[in-house]
Write an enzyme that holds these catalytic residues in place. Structure first.
Site, PDB file in Angstrom:
ATOM      1  N   LYS A 179       0.833  -1.201   0.000  1.00 28.16           N
ATOM      2  CA  LYS A 179       0.000   0.000   0.000  1.00 28.16           C
ATOM      3  C   LYS A 179       0.868   1.252   0.000  1.00 28.16           C
ATOM      4  O   LYS A 179       1.881   1.322   0.690  1.00 28.16           O
ATOM      5  CB  LYS A 179      -0.912   0.007   1.233  1.00 28.16           C
ATOM      6  CG  LYS A 179      -2.050  -0.991   1.154  1.00 28.16           C
ATOM      7  CD  LYS A 179      -2.991  -0.827   2.340  1.00 28.16           C
ATOM      8  CE  LYS A 179      -4.209  -1.715   2.203  1.00 28.16           C
ATOM      9  NZ  LYS A 179      -5.150  -1.552   3.333  1.00 28.16           N
ATOM     10  N   ARG A 263      -4.438 -14.753   4.624  1.00 25.64           N
ATOM     11  CA  ARG A 263      -3.478 -13.792   5.217  1.00 25.64           C
ATOM     12  C   ARG A 263      -3.568 -13.833   6.741  1.00 25.64           C
ATOM     13  O   ARG A 263      -2.544 -13.835   7.427  1.00 25.64           O
ATOM     14  CB  ARG A 263      -3.784 -12.401   4.669  1.00 25.64           C
ATOM     15  CG  ARG A 263      -2.930 -11.258   5.202  1.00 25.64           C
ATOM     16  CD  ARG A 263      -3.224 -10.023   4.365  1.00 25.64           C
ATOM     17  NE  ARG A 263      -2.889  -8.763   5.014  1.00 25.64           N
ATOM     18  CZ  ARG A 263      -1.709  -8.170   4.933  1.00 25.64           C
ATOM     19  NH1 ARG A 263      -0.723  -8.761   4.276  1.00 25.64           N
ATOM     20  NH2 ARG A 263      -1.500  -7.010   5.524  1.00 25.64           N
ATOM     21  N   HIS A 286       2.088  -3.865   7.813  1.00 22.11           N
ATOM     22  CA  HIS A 286       1.237  -2.989   8.613  1.00 22.11           C
ATOM     23  C   HIS A 286       2.024  -1.754   9.043  1.00 22.11           C
ATOM     24  O   HIS A 286       3.144  -1.878   9.547  1.00 22.11           O
ATOM     25  CB  HIS A 286       0.745  -3.703   9.869  1.00 22.11           C
ATOM     26  CG  HIS A 286      -0.343  -4.701   9.617  1.00 22.11           C
ATOM     27  ND1 HIS A 286      -0.688  -5.687  10.515  1.00 22.11           N
ATOM     28  CD2 HIS A 286      -1.183  -4.862   8.554  1.00 22.11           C
ATOM     29  CE1 HIS A 286      -1.673  -6.409  10.025  1.00 22.11           C
ATOM     30  NE2 HIS A 286      -1.988  -5.933   8.840  1.00 22.11           N
ATOM     31  N   TYR A 295      -4.138 -10.130  16.286  1.00 19.07           N
ATOM     32  CA  TYR A 295      -3.894 -11.577  16.262  1.00 19.07           C
ATOM     33  C   TYR A 295      -3.635 -12.142  17.649  1.00 19.07           C
ATOM     34  O   TYR A 295      -3.869 -13.333  17.888  1.00 19.07           O
ATOM     35  CB  TYR A 295      -2.739 -11.898  15.309  1.00 19.07           C
ATOM     36  CG  TYR A 295      -3.084 -11.506  13.901  1.00 19.07           C
ATOM     37  CD1 TYR A 295      -4.051 -12.210  13.186  1.00 19.07           C
ATOM     38  CD2 TYR A 295      -2.501 -10.400  13.292  1.00 19.07           C
ATOM     39  CE1 TYR A 295      -4.408 -11.828  11.909  1.00 19.07           C
ATOM     40  CE2 TYR A 295      -2.859 -10.013  12.010  1.00 19.07           C
ATOM     41  CZ  TYR A 295      -3.816 -10.726  11.325  1.00 19.07           C
ATOM     42  OH  TYR A 295      -4.187 -10.337  10.067  1.00 19.07           O
TER      43      TYR A 295
END
Length: 323
Positions: A179, A263, A286, A295
């Site tokens: 990104k 993912r 991230h 997570y």
């Protein structure tokens, strides 16, 4: 830059341009900001107000209006985030002398734990791969796709748009452009390297008159996974379809499986194996560790369910006797 000669639409455009140039915001993020801020500007215009004049109370009234419209808590939080960033930008540019959004508390976001497949389910999907595909080349491609996404935790958009040049030479690491154009290195497992090498051999040696050969000779020449799409590479929708077929073949509800679920499985299985949260953050690309910390909650939930379902005293009554 002066905001006095611009209308609200022009100010929003200037803000979005700055986000793209300075913050490296992704296209989808900019589109979402634009939609949210234009809705806010239209709401202000209907009340003879502007972005340069709206007080804190006006922003709070707008958020109440969004709530009355039935917008979700997540959508309202996103709109407030866009307004906050725009107001901070207006203050930095000297368009305003105050930031009316800085002290507004948002609606918060309900924490939704990601769907995750356990290791046995992922293995069942890998075992089902030989049954999916019309020919050997397609089966080799499918194996490479699934091994790569599970071995690296790539986003589906990153996977389908992998340049073939980045995958040659039996790489131990892949360079991923994520990104906002940010790059990161991800290691490949031995099964992923073998699957990648086998697919490259099929891709490179495809007969010129075959469907794959024609794709490689055309727009697909640049991509690891060429396809007859506008971009020349496999689409996200095609990857979704493949995973749905795999889920059915593996006896898993297709509604539970998507590229993003794979993912999540990658990250959760690494954490279960003792991987460092910072390392997982880097591998996933991230920007914020807080995003990766979700997570740990997945593991907490799974460990709690394990105890409640399997501990010998989990179903005992108050006297200590099992029902």
């Amino acid at each position: 830059m002066s905001g006095s000669g611009l209308n609200d639409r022009g100010r929003i455009s200037a803000f979005l341009d700055a986000q793209a140039a300075e913050a490296g915001a992704a296209r989808n993020t900019l589109l979402a900001y634009g939609r949210d801020l234009r809705d806010f500007a239209d709401w202000l215009a209907a009340r003879d107000d502007t972005l340069l004049a709206v007080p804190r109370e006006g922003i709070e009234d707008y958020l109440s209006h969004c709530d009355a419209q039935g917008l979700s808590r997540a959508t309202r939080a996103r709109r407030l985030s866009a307004i906050r960033q725009l107001m901070r930008f207006a203050l930095d540019e000297g368009w305003r002398e105050d930031d009316p959004a800085c002290r507004i508390s948002g609606p918060g976001r309900m924490q939704r734990l990601p769907k995750v497949l356990d290791r046995a389910e992922v293995q069942a999907m890998l075992d089902a791969l030989p049954r999916i595909g019309r020919n050997e080349a397609e089966r080799a491609r499918n194996l490479a796709l699934v091994e790569l996404i599970y071995a690296t935790g790539m986003r589906v958009s990153e996977l389908v748009s992998l340049p073939v040049g980045a995958c040659r030479g039996d790489p131990a690491l892949l360079l991923i452009r994520g990104k906002g154009g940010k790059e990161r290195m991800v290691p490949l497992s031995d099964p992923a390297r073998r699957a990648l090498a086998a697919w490259l051999k099929r891709r490179d040696n495809a007969p010129a008159e075959s469907p794959l050969g024609r794709l490689v000779a055309g727009k697909g020449a640049r991509w690891l996974f060429p396809a007859a799409s506008r971009e020349g590479h496999m689409t996200r929708q095609a990857m979704n379809t493949l995973l749905g077929q795999l889920a059915l073949a593996a006896g898993i509800d297709p509604a539970r499986v998507s590229p993003h679920v794979i993912r999540h499985a990658f990250a959760t299985h690494l954490l279960e194996g003792g991987a460092d949260l910072r390392a997982i953050q880097t591998l996933l690309g991230h920007a914020d560790l807080g995003t990766t910390e979700i997570y740990t909650h997945v593991l907490d939930t799974r460990m709690r369910d394990l105890v409640l379902n399997h501990h010998p005293l989990a179903h005992a009554d108050a006297s200590g006797k099992k029902p």
